[in-house]
Design an enzyme around this catalytic site. Sequence first.
Site, PDB file in Angstrom:
ATOM      1  N   LYS A  22       0.851  -1.207   0.000  1.00  0.00           N
ATOM      2  CA  LYS A  22       0.000   0.000   0.000  1.00  0.00           C
ATOM      3  C   LYS A  22       0.883   1.253   0.000  1.00  0.00           C
ATOM      4  CE  LYS A  22      -1.660   1.532   4.041  1.00  0.00           C
ATOM      5  NZ  LYS A  22      -1.343   2.920   4.377  1.00  0.00           N
ATOM      6  N   ASN A  23       1.905   1.252   0.856  1.00  0.00           N
ATOM      7  CA  ASN A  23       2.692   2.477   1.055  1.00  0.00           C
ATOM      8  C   ASN A  23       3.714   2.723  -0.045  1.00  0.00           C
ATOM      9  OD1 ASN A  23       1.140   2.902   3.243  1.00  0.00           O
ATOM     10  ND2 ASN A  23       2.720   2.438   4.771  1.00  0.00           N
ATOM     11  N   ARG A  92      -4.604  10.629   4.055  1.00  0.00           N
ATOM     12  CA  ARG A  92      -3.549  11.638   4.212  1.00  0.00           C
ATOM     13  C   ARG A  92      -2.514  11.553   3.111  1.00  0.00           C
ATOM     14  NH1 ARG A  92      -0.855  14.064   7.406  1.00  0.00           N
ATOM     15  NH2 ARG A  92       1.337  13.931   7.004  1.00  0.00           N
ATOM     16  N   CYS A 116      -5.203  12.758  12.344  1.00  0.00           N
ATOM     17  CA  CYS A 116      -5.914  11.478  12.286  1.00  0.00           C
ATOM     18  C   CYS A 116      -5.781  10.853  13.672  1.00  0.00           C
ATOM     19  CB  CYS A 116      -5.308  10.575  11.219  1.00  0.00           C
ATOM     20  SG  CYS A 116      -3.697   9.961  11.660  1.00  0.00           S
ATOM     21  N   ARG A 121      -0.078  14.961  12.640  1.00  0.00           N
ATOM     22  CA  ARG A 121       0.438  14.725  11.268  1.00  0.00           C
ATOM     23  C   ARG A 121       0.688  16.036  10.499  1.00  0.00           C
ATOM     24  NH1 ARG A 121      -1.173   9.332  10.035  1.00  0.00           N
ATOM     25  NH2 ARG A 121       0.456   9.314   8.463  1.00  0.00           N
ATOM     26  N   ASP A 309       4.604   0.939  12.267  1.00  0.00           N
ATOM     27  CA  ASP A 309       3.399   0.307  11.710  1.00  0.00           C
ATOM     28  C   ASP A 309       3.216  -1.131  12.192  1.00  0.00           C
ATOM     29  OD1 ASP A 309       3.542   1.911   8.427  1.00  0.00           O
ATOM     30  OD2 ASP A 309       3.005   2.628  10.416  1.00  0.00           O
ATOM     31  N   ARG A 401      -8.554  -0.514   4.753  1.00  0.00           N
ATOM     32  CA  ARG A 401      -7.648   0.492   4.173  1.00  0.00           C
ATOM     33  C   ARG A 401      -6.306  -0.127   3.809  1.00  0.00           C
ATOM     34  NH1 ARG A 401      -7.067   5.979   7.263  1.00  0.00           N
ATOM     35  NH2 ARG A 401      -5.803   6.196   5.402  1.00  0.00           N
TER      36      ARG A 401
HETATM   37  C1  EPZ Z   1       4.177   7.131   6.207  1.00  0.00           C
HETATM   38  O1  EPZ Z   1       3.359   8.162   6.725  1.00  0.00           O
HETATM   39  C2  EPZ Z   1       3.295   5.889   6.141  1.00  0.00           C
HETATM   40  N1  EPZ Z   1       2.166   6.138   5.253  1.00  0.00           N
HETATM   41  C3  EPZ Z   1       2.770   5.553   7.542  1.00  0.00           C
HETATM   42  O2  EPZ Z   1       2.027   4.342   7.448  1.00  0.00           O
HETATM   43  C4  EPZ Z   1       3.970   5.313   8.459  1.00  0.00           C
HETATM   44  O3  EPZ Z   1       3.497   5.064   9.780  1.00  0.00           O
HETATM   45  C5  EPZ Z   1       4.878   6.550   8.448  1.00  0.00           C
HETATM   46  O4  EPZ Z   1       5.279   6.872   7.097  1.00  0.00           O
HETATM   47  C6  EPZ Z   1       6.138   6.346   9.274  1.00  0.00           C
HETATM   48  O5  EPZ Z   1       6.837   5.244   8.799  1.00  0.00           O
HETATM   49  C7  EPZ Z   1       2.364   6.017   3.912  1.00  0.00           C
HETATM   50  O6  EPZ Z   1       3.452   5.731   3.444  1.00  0.00           O
HETATM   51  C8  EPZ Z   1       1.157   6.256   3.046  1.00  0.00           C
HETATM   52  P1  EPZ Z   1       6.138  10.602   8.196  1.00  0.00           P
HETATM   53  P2  EPZ Z   1       3.898   9.703   6.698  1.00  0.00           P
HETATM   54  O7  EPZ Z   1       6.048  11.840   7.405  1.00  0.00           O
HETATM   55  O8  EPZ Z   1       4.696   9.921   5.479  1.00  0.00           O
HETATM   56  C9  EPZ Z   1       6.289  13.964  11.497  1.00  0.00           C
HETATM   57  C10 EPZ Z   1       0.183   2.931   7.752  1.00  0.00           C
HETATM   58  O9  EPZ Z   1      -0.232   2.428   8.799  1.00  0.00           O
HETATM   59  N2  EPZ Z   1       6.182  14.931  10.396  1.00  0.00           N
HETATM   60  O10 EPZ Z   1       7.314   9.713   8.015  1.00  0.00           O
HETATM   61  O11 EPZ Z   1       2.732  10.583   6.927  1.00  0.00           O
HETATM   62  C11 EPZ Z   1       5.019  13.144  11.711  1.00  0.00           C
HETATM   63  O12 EPZ Z   1       4.084  13.833  12.504  1.00  0.00           O
HETATM   64  C12 EPZ Z   1       0.616   4.379   7.743  1.00  0.00           C
HETATM   65  O13 EPZ Z   1       0.305   2.319   6.668  1.00  0.00           O
HETATM   66  C13 EPZ Z   1       6.366  16.294  10.647  1.00  0.00           C
HETATM   67  O14 EPZ Z   1       6.611  16.694  11.771  1.00  0.00           O
HETATM   68  O15 EPZ Z   1       4.819   9.724   7.985  1.00  0.00           O
HETATM   69  C14 EPZ Z   1       5.559  11.908  12.403  1.00  0.00           C
HETATM   70  O16 EPZ Z   1       5.713  12.185  13.771  1.00  0.00           O
HETATM   71  C15 EPZ Z   1       0.312   5.092   9.062  1.00  0.00           C
HETATM   72  N3  EPZ Z   1       6.269  17.173   9.620  1.00  0.00           N
HETATM   73  C16 EPZ Z   1       6.945  11.712  11.767  1.00  0.00           C
HETATM   74  O17 EPZ Z   1       7.282  12.981  11.178  1.00  0.00           O
HETATM   75  C17 EPZ Z   1       6.019  16.765   8.329  1.00  0.00           C
HETATM   76  O18 EPZ Z   1       5.955  17.606   7.420  1.00  0.00           O
HETATM   77  C18 EPZ Z   1       6.989  10.663  10.675  1.00  0.00           C
HETATM   78  O19 EPZ Z   1       5.967  10.970   9.746  1.00  0.00           O
HETATM   79  C19 EPZ Z   1       5.834  15.377   8.081  1.00  0.00           C
HETATM   80  C20 EPZ Z   1       5.933  14.486   9.129  1.00  0.00           C
END
Ligand code: EPZ
Length: 422
Positions: A22-23, A92, A116, A121, A309, A401
């Site tokens: 998915k990701n 998202r 969420c 996020r 995850d 999802r």
């Molecule tokens: C991706 O989400 C995955 N989703 C998530 O999987 C996964 O948990 C996450 O990466 C971490 O590995 C997809 O790939 C579609 P991040 P993403 O940006 O990109 C902070 C699932 O269950 N952050 O790596 O949204 C954020 O709040 C989903 O399949 C900022 O502060 O995650 C978090 O604390 C859930 N500012 C950390 O970074 C930003 O601009 C990591 O988030 C962006 C993120």
Amino acid sequence: MDKIEITGGKSLNGKIRISGSKNSALPILAASLLTEEKISVSNVPNLSDIFSMLELLKSLNVKINKRKDKIDLTSSTPRSLLAHYDLVRKMRASFLILGPLLARYGKAKVSLPGGCAIGNRPVDLHLDGLERMGVTFKIEDGYVTGSIDGRLKGAIINLNKISVGATENLIMAATLAEGTTIITNAAQEPEISDLSKLLTRMGANIKGFGTKKIVIYGVKKLKSCSYEIMPDRIESGTYILCVFGCGGIVKLENVNNEICNHLIKIFKKLKSLQLKKNDNGKNLLIKKKKDSELSLIVKTKEYPGFPTDLQAQLTSSLLKTKGRSEIVENIFENRFMHIGELIRMGANVKQIGSKVIVKECKKLRGAEVMATDLRASSCLVIAALMADGKTTINRVYHLDRGYENLEKKLKLCGAQIKRVKS
Ligand code: EPZ
């Protein structure tokens, strides 16, 4: 809303075919916006998040031809460069269209994704990086509108926090930028490498993906290609933890060497779990040996660390293990919505801040429980498979999802599981 009913207490024995990731599929589908030529993607999982992304792309004038797990996408100039709140709020990862739209058209108006269940996020890292590439942003009425005269400019971008989505958005934007972009402190998840391989096949020039420093040499145009999505490593890890919790022998099919090596590494502390890859990692044999006392400390970390995850699923797989384990969530601020539901099943779990303490529970009982987010719902499935008696899991749209045909896959391994349509 559909429910899932599980009667637990059985071991799992059989084969499970792992679906496409998915990701990886979500950013790859968004990448179709970068060219007017046809992109053909295969091994795409049948998931509601994928349908949400396809709905969003259709609203942006992308012609989509879907046949089972194969999807052809041809992106023509959209009538409007607006990604509406109704579409973005559902998922998202819709925010991943921002980089491609700005790279192709120099402007975009995308709804802020909002928070969420697992956290607020933010998207500041996406916006800061694109600003360094010359984009001007305006944020009003819950939308972010970005624009630039001419092409994006190559830039040096240091992500002050490792972010999968920001890394993906910036790589896609940089493929068509004028000049070179260097992203440091980049995320290293395999899904980013999968996206980068797709982009390279489209004619992009990207070096260093999978490491912390990625260099993208902008090109004028990208072209048509075909690409097969990598297998889903989180789905694979979830089924491994099902077997660890319930016992049995299961063969995962359609994985790959990198995923097998990663999963063998992150699960090596689970002493009573035997993981053996064969056919050069195409298959992974999971065998639960006799339970033994185990006290773990596991901290979630960006790749190649223990994935956030899989945090909830690890917790539930340990519920009947003798010992005392600590699981610390370091990535998201609220990824413990499953704890209350596990306690209702009699689990001996306690949340203290960003840590969960798990101790042996001799009488894990089935109950009526509520899914709250994608991975929490798979954690409840594991607990239900381990518990005595019947569990009913409500709001399984969360599960749909990210897990393709979960009930079918588990039923083929002997689980007593059925979906109750409502
Ligand atoms: C991706 O989400 C995955 N989703 C998530 O999987 C996964 O948990 C996450 O990466 C971490 O590995 C997809 O790939 C579609 P991040 P993403 O940006 O990109 C902070 C699932 O269950 N952050 O790596 O949204 C954020 O709040 C989903 O399949 C900022 O502060 O995650 C978090 O604390 C859930 N500012 C950390 O970074 C930003 O601009 C990591 O988030 C962006 C993120």
